[in-house]
Design a protein around this motif. Structure first.
Motif, short mmCIF file in Angstrom:
data_model
loop_
_atom_site.label_atom_id
_atom_site.label_comp_id
_atom_site.label_asym_id
_atom_site.label_seq_id
_atom_site.Cartn_x
_atom_site.Cartn_y
_atom_site.Cartn_z
N GLY A 106 0.81 -1.21 0.00
CA GLY A 106 0.00 0.00 0.00
C GLY A 106 0.84 1.26 0.00
N SER A 107 1.93 1.27 0.75
CA SER A 107 2.81 2.45 0.79
C SER A 107 3.45 2.70 -0.56
CB SER A 107 3.89 2.25 1.87
OG SER A 107 3.32 2.09 3.15
N VAL A 108 3.92 1.62 -1.20
CA VAL A 108 4.54 1.77 -2.52
C VAL A 108 3.51 2.22 -3.55
CG1 VAL A 108 5.73 0.55 -4.37
CG2 VAL A 108 6.34 0.10 -1.99
N ILE A 109 2.32 1.64 -3.49
CA ILE A 109 1.25 2.03 -4.42
C ILE A 109 0.91 3.51 -4.27
CG2 ILE A 109 -1.23 1.79 -4.87
CD1 ILE A 109 -0.92 -1.20 -4.36
N MET A 110 0.77 3.97 -3.02
CA MET A 110 0.42 5.37 -2.80
C MET A 110 1.51 6.31 -3.27
SD MET A 110 -2.61 5.98 -1.62
CE MET A 110 -3.02 4.86 -2.97
N ALA A 111 2.78 5.94 -3.04
CA ALA A 111 3.88 6.80 -3.48
C ALA A 111 3.88 6.93 -5.00
CB ALA A 111 5.21 6.22 -2.99
N ILE A 112 3.74 5.80 -5.68
CA ILE A 112 3.74 5.84 -7.15
C ILE A 112 2.52 6.61 -7.66
CG2 ILE A 112 3.55 4.42 -9.23
CD1 ILE A 112 5.13 2.25 -7.74
N ALA A 113 1.35 6.32 -7.10
CA ALA A 113 0.12 6.95 -7.58
C ALA A 113 0.14 8.46 -7.36
CB ALA A 113 -1.09 6.33 -6.87
N LEU A 114 0.54 8.89 -6.17
CA LEU A 114 0.55 10.33 -5.88
C LEU A 114 1.57 11.09 -6.72
CD1 LEU A 114 0.09 10.48 -2.00
CD2 LEU A 114 -1.31 11.63 -3.70
N PHE A 115 2.79 10.59 -6.78
CA PHE A 115 3.83 11.31 -7.52
C PHE A 115 3.59 11.24 -9.02
CE2 PHE A 115 6.83 10.53 -3.75
CZ PHE A 115 6.57 11.80 -3.25
N LEU A 116 3.03 10.13 -9.50
CA LEU A 116 2.76 10.02 -10.93
C LEU A 116 1.61 10.91 -11.35
CD1 LEU A 116 3.61 8.49 -13.50
CD2 LEU A 116 1.95 6.72 -12.92
N THR A 117 0.57 10.97 -10.50
CA THR A 117 -0.62 11.75 -10.85
C THR A 117 -0.44 13.24 -10.60
OG1 THR A 117 -1.97 9.84 -10.26
CG2 THR A 117 -3.11 11.94 -10.48
N HIS A 118 0.20 13.60 -9.49
CA HIS A 118 0.28 15.01 -9.10
C HIS A 118 1.68 15.60 -9.20
CE1 HIS A 118 -3.84 14.63 -7.63
NE2 HIS A 118 -3.47 13.52 -7.03
N GLY A 119 2.64 14.79 -9.62
CA GLY A 119 3.99 15.30 -9.79
C GLY A 119 4.81 15.19 -8.51
N ILE A 120 6.13 15.20 -8.67
CA ILE A 120 7.04 15.15 -7.52
C ILE A 120 7.29 16.58 -7.06
CG2 ILE A 120 9.30 14.41 -6.68
CD1 ILE A 120 9.33 12.29 -8.85
N ASN A 121 6.56 16.99 -6.05
CA ASN A 121 6.68 18.36 -5.56
C ASN A 121 6.35 18.38 -4.07
OD1 ASN A 121 3.74 18.43 -5.39
ND2 ASN A 121 3.77 18.72 -7.61
N ALA A 122 6.42 19.57 -3.50
CA ALA A 122 6.21 19.71 -2.06
C ALA A 122 4.79 19.31 -1.65
CB ALA A 122 6.49 21.15 -1.63
N GLU A 123 3.80 19.71 -2.44
CA GLU A 123 2.41 19.41 -2.10
C GLU A 123 2.16 17.90 -2.08
OE1 GLU A 123 -2.01 20.03 -4.08
OE2 GLU A 123 -0.44 21.48 -4.52
N SER A 124 2.66 17.18 -3.09
CA SER A 124 2.48 15.73 -3.14
C SER A 124 3.21 15.05 -2.00
CB SER A 124 3.00 15.18 -4.48
OG SER A 124 2.28 15.72 -5.55
N SER A 125 4.37 15.56 -1.62
CA SER A 125 5.13 14.97 -0.52
C SER A 125 4.37 15.10 0.80
CB SER A 125 6.50 15.66 -0.41
OG SER A 125 7.25 15.48 -1.59
N ILE A 126 3.76 16.25 1.03
CA ILE A 126 2.98 16.43 2.25
C ILE A 126 1.75 15.53 2.23
CG2 ILE A 126 1.52 18.07 3.51
CD1 ILE A 126 4.50 18.46 3.97
N ALA A 127 1.07 15.43 1.08
CA ALA A 127 -0.10 14.55 0.97
C ALA A 127 0.28 13.10 1.24
CB ALA A 127 -0.73 14.70 -0.41
N LEU A 128 1.43 12.68 0.70
CA LEU A 128 1.88 11.30 0.93
C LEU A 128 2.23 11.07 2.39
CD1 LEU A 128 2.60 8.54 -0.18
CD2 LEU A 128 4.87 9.43 -0.79
N SER A 129 2.84 12.06 3.04
CA SER A 129 3.17 11.94 4.46
C SER A 129 1.89 11.77 5.29
CB SER A 129 3.94 13.17 4.94
OG SER A 129 5.14 13.32 4.23
N GLY A 130 0.87 12.57 4.98
CA GLY A 130 -0.40 12.43 5.68
C GLY A 130 -1.05 11.09 5.42
N THR A 131 -0.94 10.59 4.19
CA THR A 131 -1.52 9.29 3.85
C THR A 131 -0.86 8.17 4.64
OG1 THR A 131 -1.99 10.06 1.60
CG2 THR A 131 -1.98 7.69 1.96
#
Length: 430
Positions: A232-257
């Motif tokens: 699940g952690s790997v899926i979320m990392a790939i999905a978030l960064f692929l869909t929303h880009g590798i940036n500060a906002e996606s990193s914070i969203a992934l941390s919260g997830t």
């Protein structure tokens, strides 16, 4: 007096600059104002928040302290637990084929019990040939077999004749499912364009992870809960960064997830034990246990809760991070408390609807069972205490608690990252 007047003019200039930054209407012409480039689109340009030096420094701390260690551990554990081959149970494997019904008539020896379909095989070892297949008679099956339909067939590889080699299994629904999937893909891309296309790729990655890692690793004997958390952690990392880009906002969203996911795991494990759930009441659990006796059904139950909550957690955390980013882009001087309060107000409405959706989804999946209990007119306490219903109650409430926790966790992380950006703007202007 001269220096005092200069100070007043500088302060007034700063105040005008901040007032301009407070306007989220998109009238600015440069990136420094945090607005879109159009004159009537009223879109706030949040990329200015990602590129802010203060935000970048704060997010780097979160990434270095939380994301990198956790994702590194997840990838390492995934490599260690990768199942490889040999996870299939040979005694439960069957060959399959497909064919189109060309002729349908009553069975010669049992006219009242079945029909005999002449099926032209479109796949399998006898592709292109025809085979007689016994199928349920009209009225004996909820979906009767008709000429022109495609059937799924089981194959007995040791049969001597083609008449004995194939048995009717079910209707082939591949074509309508592919049409529905195509409509879904077109709708996603039409609305979200390139981001929607990236989301479809992320969906494909999720499917691959489920079929190539999570399910085989559980069958291989790995702890289902650990597999679900790692996958699940790997899926979320790939999905978030692929869909929303590798940036500060996606990193914070992934941390919260990931933080909310951890809480979901703890709550799921605790209440599964506390409510004395064995996992045997889950659909297909007894069959899985029969062919893979080493499977931990209790861990499998909690793993299902984790995977089931992932998609909604993703939705909530991305929304909350985006909301705080929008607020900061519109008002760089906003304090942490202001951003947190505004973000939580947005999150309350979102959570209220999402939680209801999640509970209704679980109730809808169990509707036939609930209908049986209603027919029996059993007391509510008795119905809830049965493992079949208690399991769904725990699943729904634990998933909902994870979603509820995701809102303040993600909002707090986002507010800490982007609060009071005006200091950096002032320093850069002087």
């Amino acid at each position: 007096m001269g220096s005092r007047n200069v100070g007043r003019r500088r302060a007034a200039s700063r105040g005008n600059r901040f007032r301009k930054l407070d306007i989220p209407s998109g009238h600015g012409h440069g990136h420094g104002h945090g607005h879109g480039h159009g004159h009537g689109d009223h879109v706030v340009d949040t990329s200015v928040v990602d590129s802010d030096a203060v935000v970048a420094r704060r997010v780097r701390i979160v990434v270095a302290a939380v994301l990198i260690p956790l994702l590194t551990a997840a990838v390492v554990m995934m490599i260690v637990m990768w199942p490889g081959g040999g996870v299939k149970v040979s005694s439960y494997q069957t060959q399959t084929a497909r064919g189109e019904v060309t002729v349908l008539k009553a069975c010669p020896d049992a006219k009242d019990q079945c029909d005999e379909a002449t099926v032209k095989l479109t796949s399998g070892p006898d592709k292109g040939k025809t085979a007689p297949i016994q199928v349920p008679k009209a009225g004996q099956s909820p979906i009767p077999v008709k000429v022109g339909q495609t059937l799924m067939l089981g194959v007995q590889s040791d049969a001597q004749t083609i008449a004995d080699r194939y048995q009717y299994v079910d209707h082939d629904r591949s074509k309508p499912l592919l049409i529905l999937a195509a409509i879904f893909a077109v709708a996603v891309v039409a609305l979200s364009r390139w981001r929607g296309f990236a989301a479809l790729i992320a969906l494909a990655v999720t499917a691959v992870m489920l079929t190539e890692f999570i399910l085989p690793a559980i069958l291989k004997g790995s702890n289902p809960l650990v597999v679900a958390v790692v996958g699940g952690s790997v899926i979320m990392a790939i999905a978030l960064f692929l869909t929303h880009g590798i940036n500060a906002e996606s990193s914070i969203a992934l941390s919260g997830t990931i933080a909310a996911l951890g809480l979901t795991v703890v709550l799921g494990w605790f209440f599964t034990k506390f409510c004395q759930l064995s996992g045997l009441a889950s659909e297909g659990a007894s069959g899985a246990k029969q062919f893979a006796p080493h499977i931990d059904l209790t861990g499998l139950l909690v793993a299902g809760m984790v995977i089931g909550a992932l998609g909604v957690l993703d939705d909530v955390t991305v929304t909350q991070a985006a909301a705080v980013w929008e607020l900061s882009a519109a008002n760089p001087a906003a304090k942490r408390r202001e951003l947190l309060g505004a973000g939580l107000r947005i999150g309350r409405t979102h959570v209220a609807s999402v939680v209801n959706t999640l509970v209704l989804a679980y109730a809808g999946a169990s509707l036939p069972v609930l209908l049986v209990f209603a027919i029996q007119d059993l007391p509510a306490q008795t119905v809830i205490s049965t493992e079949l219903v208690a399991m769904e109650v725990v699943r729904g409430l634990v998933g909902s608690l994870g979603i509820i926790a995701a809102v303040p966790l993600t909002t707090a992380l986002a507010a800490m990252a982007v609060a009071d950006r005006s200091r950096n703007l002032v320093a850069a202007s002087e």
